[in-house]
Design an enzyme around this catalytic site. Sequence first.
Site, PDB file in Angstrom:
ATOM      1  N   GLY A   1      26.764  69.885  62.371  1.00 47.19           N
ATOM      2  CA  GLY A   1      26.210  71.207  62.174  1.00 47.19           C
ATOM      3  C   GLY A   1      26.474  71.503  60.669  1.00 47.19           C
ATOM      4  O   GLY A   1      27.106  70.744  60.018  1.00 47.19           O
TER       5      GLY A   1
ATOM      6  N   ILE B   1      29.877  68.232  74.953  1.00 40.76           N
ATOM      7  CA  ILE B   1      31.157  68.675  75.151  1.00 40.76           C
ATOM      8  C   ILE B   1      31.218  68.881  76.473  1.00 40.76           C
ATOM      9  O   ILE B   1      32.207  69.384  77.131  1.00 40.76           O
ATOM     10  CB  ILE B   1      31.887  69.419  73.991  1.00 40.76           C
ATOM     11  CG1 ILE B   1      31.214  70.816  73.979  1.00 40.76           C
ATOM     12  CG2 ILE B   1      32.411  68.713  72.894  1.00 40.76           C
ATOM     13  CD1 ILE B   1      31.876  71.772  73.296  1.00 40.76           C
TER      14      ILE B   1
ATOM     15  N   TYR C   1      28.787  85.782  72.162  1.00 44.52           N
ATOM     16  CA  TYR C   1      29.481  84.989  71.383  1.00 44.52           C
ATOM     17  C   TYR C   1      30.987  85.305  71.109  1.00 44.52           C
ATOM     18  O   TYR C   1      31.968  84.840  71.079  1.00 44.52           O
ATOM     19  CB  TYR C   1      28.835  84.993  70.127  1.00 44.52           C
ATOM     20  CG  TYR C   1      29.317  84.035  68.889  1.00 44.52           C
ATOM     21  CD1 TYR C   1      29.530  82.822  69.048  1.00 44.52           C
ATOM     22  CD2 TYR C   1      29.630  84.768  67.736  1.00 44.52           C
ATOM     23  CE1 TYR C   1      29.938  82.005  67.940  1.00 44.52           C
ATOM     24  CE2 TYR C   1      30.250  83.936  66.614  1.00 44.52           C
ATOM     25  CZ  TYR C   1      30.186  82.621  66.517  1.00 44.52           C
ATOM     26  OH  TYR C   1      30.819  81.976  65.863  1.00 44.52           O
TER      27      TYR C   1
HETATM   28  P1  NAD Z   1      26.407  74.910  63.953  1.00 41.21           P
HETATM   29  O1  NAD Z   1      25.428  75.444  64.890  1.00 41.21           O
HETATM   30  O2  NAD Z   1      25.798  74.393  62.501  1.00 41.21           O
HETATM   31  O3  NAD Z   1      26.749  73.428  64.506  1.00 41.21           O
HETATM   32  C1  NAD Z   1      27.187  73.358  65.793  1.00 41.21           C
HETATM   33  C2  NAD Z   1      26.773  71.917  66.459  1.00 41.21           C
HETATM   34  O4  NAD Z   1      27.279  71.691  67.576  1.00 41.21           O
HETATM   35  C3  NAD Z   1      25.434  71.488  66.020  1.00 41.21           C
HETATM   36  O5  NAD Z   1      25.174  70.290  65.220  1.00 41.21           O
HETATM   37  C4  NAD Z   1      24.947  71.147  67.689  1.00 41.21           C
HETATM   38  O6  NAD Z   1      24.178  69.954  67.749  1.00 41.21           O
HETATM   39  C5  NAD Z   1      26.388  70.724  68.471  1.00 41.21           C
HETATM   40  N1  NAD Z   1      26.037  71.237  69.812  1.00 41.21           N
HETATM   41  C6  NAD Z   1      25.606  72.266  70.270  1.00 41.21           C
HETATM   42  N2  NAD Z   1      25.649  72.158  71.634  1.00 41.21           N
HETATM   43  C7  NAD Z   1      26.674  71.044  71.805  1.00 41.21           C
HETATM   44  C8  NAD Z   1      27.114  70.436  73.040  1.00 41.21           C
HETATM   45  N3  NAD Z   1      26.909  70.921  74.190  1.00 41.21           N
HETATM   46  N4  NAD Z   1      27.961  69.175  72.779  1.00 41.21           N
HETATM   47  C9  NAD Z   1      28.246  68.700  71.616  1.00 41.21           C
HETATM   48  N5  NAD Z   1      27.615  69.200  70.394  1.00 41.21           N
HETATM   49  C10 NAD Z   1      27.019  70.401  70.393  1.00 41.21           C
HETATM   50  O7  NAD Z   1      27.976  75.653  64.039  1.00 41.21           O
HETATM   51  P2  NAD Z   1      28.927  75.827  62.501  1.00 41.21           P
HETATM   52  O8  NAD Z   1      28.475  76.832  61.852  1.00 41.21           O
HETATM   53  O9  NAD Z   1      29.355  74.278  62.076  1.00 41.21           O
HETATM   54  O10 NAD Z   1      30.051  76.003  63.449  1.00 41.21           O
HETATM   55  C11 NAD Z   1      31.073  75.505  63.924  1.00 41.21           C
HETATM   56  C12 NAD Z   1      31.954  76.243  64.606  1.00 41.21           C
HETATM   57  O11 NAD Z   1      32.646  76.997  63.751  1.00 41.21           O
HETATM   58  C13 NAD Z   1      31.679  77.000  65.826  1.00 41.21           C
HETATM   59  O12 NAD Z   1      33.003  77.170  66.608  1.00 41.21           O
HETATM   60  C14 NAD Z   1      31.459  78.608  65.269  1.00 41.21           C
HETATM   61  O13 NAD Z   1      31.456  79.333  65.898  1.00 41.21           O
HETATM   62  C15 NAD Z   1      32.574  78.525  64.268  1.00 41.21           C
HETATM   63  N6  NAD Z   1      32.022  79.451  62.877  1.00 41.21           N
HETATM   64  C16 NAD Z   1      31.229  79.282  62.198  1.00 41.21           C
HETATM   65  C17 NAD Z   1      30.878  79.994  61.280  1.00 41.21           C
HETATM   66  C18 NAD Z   1      29.680  79.824  60.251  1.00 41.21           C
HETATM   67  O14 NAD Z   1      29.295  80.914  59.518  1.00 41.21           O
HETATM   68  N7  NAD Z   1      29.214  78.609  60.380  1.00 41.21           N
HETATM   69  C19 NAD Z   1      31.520  81.312  61.205  1.00 41.21           C
HETATM   70  C20 NAD Z   1      32.723  81.753  62.107  1.00 41.21           C
HETATM   71  C21 NAD Z   1      32.838  80.670  62.976  1.00 41.21           C
HETATM   72  N1  SER Z   2      28.461  82.988  61.071  1.00 45.55           N
HETATM   73  C1  SER Z   2      28.784  83.215  62.503  1.00 45.55           C
HETATM   74  C2  SER Z   2      27.607  83.900  63.152  1.00 45.55           C
HETATM   75  O1  SER Z   2      26.905  84.744  62.337  1.00 45.55           O
HETATM   76  C3  SER Z   2      30.184  84.086  62.596  1.00 45.55           C
HETATM   77  O2  SER Z   2      30.818  83.660  63.419  1.00 45.55           O
HETATM   78  O3  SER Z   2      27.634  83.864  64.269  1.00 45.55           O
END
Ligand code: NAD
Ligand code: SER
Length: 318
Positions: free
Chosen positions: A11, A53, A141
Amino acid sequence: MKKFLITGALGQIGSELAMELRKRYGNENVVASDLSKRESIVVESGPFEVLDITDSDKLDEIVKKHEINWIINLAAILSAVGEKNPSLAWEINMNGLFNVLEVARENNCAVFTPSSIAAFGPNTPKDDTPQDTIQRPNTMYGVTKVSGELLCDYYYEKFGVDTRGVRFPGLISYSTLPGGGTTDYAVHIYYEALKKGKFTCPLDEDTYMDMMYMPDAINAIIDLIEADASKLKHRNAFNVTAMSFNPEMIANEIKKHISEFTMDYDVNNDLQKIANSWPNSLDDSAAKKEWDWNPKYDLEAMTKDMLDKLKEKLNIEK
Ligand code: NAD
Ligand code: SER
């Protein structure tokens, strides 16, 4: 020696974190995993496992096979997708996290799981949102994020699992596109500015949200993992931020580099409702005090770097 398993490693965050961890700790010590094997440098450059997961037996098997002692749990459903499919968001964000914590408890692993600005809600103080404050989110979420913070606290208090986490704001990056969040516009705007010279913003011009450039986010994860445990009071849910802006401010910064760039608005009410329930800006003083959090990129520095890197990636000369 730390041996990491990253879930959701293909991701937006995982694809960059996996490469940085491999650089710092050695390729063989960072096992990446995701739902399926997709074409990626992460798959090619070190160990990779297909892992859902919600399958706790497979998770346990992989942890044992690679003698993992740190699980970085990035598998999740983000805010906009989560509002469209709340039961999926609960299944992955909560039941998935529960599996991760149980497997960590049984195998003596430490766990890093990110929370989010989404863990706050409409009743939370909006400006300079304190570290410890009202958390009554109104998105699925957000419900999973605040519950996840509590669950991680519980596993630390009850079972001594070394759980750590930050509340990330919107993350901006050029390697991997974001996965369906409310802050995604702040990534897409750069791509559209370079490709088309214009962008239609789905959020209204007054929407302030916290944001951070990916290099700072990667450092936040690694710095917190490396932090002295005895200094961590807020171990699972540190507010972290690097900047707060609204769509007009990011558009004006882009215009300094692409003078012909224009932006109009077509507000998506579902996204706007989510964004309105989140803080305008966070107080990240606890992270600064407890583990020396110190972001490097502001809006100006990030915009310059994003545009430079994207021009290279998209093969655009401007
Ligand atoms: P993303 O959506 O880019 O990546 C998530 C990954 O999880 C994907 O590659 C997807 O294939 C995988 N996935 C989905 N379901 C799954 C499962 N059942 N088993 C295994 N893998 C699975 O998300 P991200 O932006 O990399 O976010 C990662 C974490 O950081 C999350 O917990 C998200 O809430 C948190 N977060 C992200 C942001 C942001 O702006 N990107 C901000 C705040 C928090
Ligand atoms: N970038 C994330 C979202 O918009 C914040 O957790 O969902």
